[in-house]
Design an enzyme around this catalytic site. Structure first.
Site: not given
Length: 262
Positions: A19, A142, A155, A187
């Site tokens: 990314i 996320s 995380y 995803e």
């Protein structure tokens, strides 16, 4: 659309791969000057050289961001080169699988350092320069911080923190006209994701199942699609957008699971 980012200096942590790489390439295509931050000099220089050879401007800085002193060094080096900072993209991190049952204090705290603390430190050290330019911060987050995932406490906690800091900083920095937003990823197909898939005994079947669970087009998000939203948020075209968590995920997090049975 001209996003008016020409000659804007933007730090991108984890900017050499996945990314981050897509964000760096998108910034360069808009005439901005991305500064790649990463621990691997070969990856950093490869992308930097590709952008320069294509006619863009770019720099890279080698740093281990889990070391607080290196976060300060990154900002100092960038300012020494360009004299300013117009934007910060906090992106670096890894879903490291530090769970509740399987983890321990040391691994949990290391996960927080690897995935959250440098978000704060880079913003802290860049802030004096962002105040001068009325710059913008974009945090990559996320779905694990929203939905949970299982067996990844460090995380998930880090991403919950990223989301909370996005809102907190948006409030604190209103007086400086510094906008702060987050892009939440679900995803997304990256080299890191591909490596994980390949470790599974039924990789192709698992990938097909994951794709089928994404409501829009039954496919993973492309890194370039994340990047396009990030670059828009850094630009003045989003001049009245702050404190937002934008889900670029094909509807994965919020759309009704019943859609998958249609």
């Amino acid at each position: 659309m001209d996003l008016q980012l020409k000659d804007k200096v933007v730090l991108v942590s984890g900017g050499a791969k996945g990314i981050g790489e897509a964000i760096v390439r998108s910034l360069a295509s808009e005439g901005a000057i991305p500064v790649i931050i990463g621990r691997n000099p070969i990856d950093n220089y490869k992308l930097e050289n590709e952008i320069i050879q294509a006619g863009g401007r770019c720099s890279s800085i080698i740093a281990e961001l889990s070391n607080p002193a290196e976060c300060e060094k990154v900002v100092s080096e960038a300012v020494n080169i360009y004299g300013k900072i117009d934007g910060l993209v906090n992106n670096a991190g890894l879903n490291d699988g530090v769970g509740l049952e399987s983890g321990n204090y040391e691994s949990f705290m290391q996960s927080i350092h690897n995935n959250l603390v440098h978000y704060y430190l880079l913003a802290h050290y860049a802030l004096p320069y962002l105040k001068k330019t009325k710059g913008s911060i974009v945090n990559i987050s996320s779905k694990t911080g929203i939905t949970g995932q299982g067996e990844t406490s460090g995380y998930a906690a880090s991403n919950g923190g990223r989301n909370a800091l996005t809102r907190e900083w948006a409030v604190e920095l209103l007086k400086y006209q510094i906008r702060v937003n987050a892009v939440v990823v679900a995803e997304c197909w990256t080299p890191q994701y591909e490596r994980w898939i390949q470790t599974l005994p039924n990789a192709e079947e698992t990938l097909a199942d994951i794709n089928s669970r994404v409501p829009l087009e039954n496919r993973m998000t492309k890194a370039s699609e994340i990047a396009s939203t990030v670059v828009f948020l850094l630009s003045e075209k989003s001049s009245h957008t702050t404190g937002q968590l934008l889900f670029v995920d094909g509807g994965y997090v919020h759309l009704d699971r019943a859609l998958l049975r249609q």
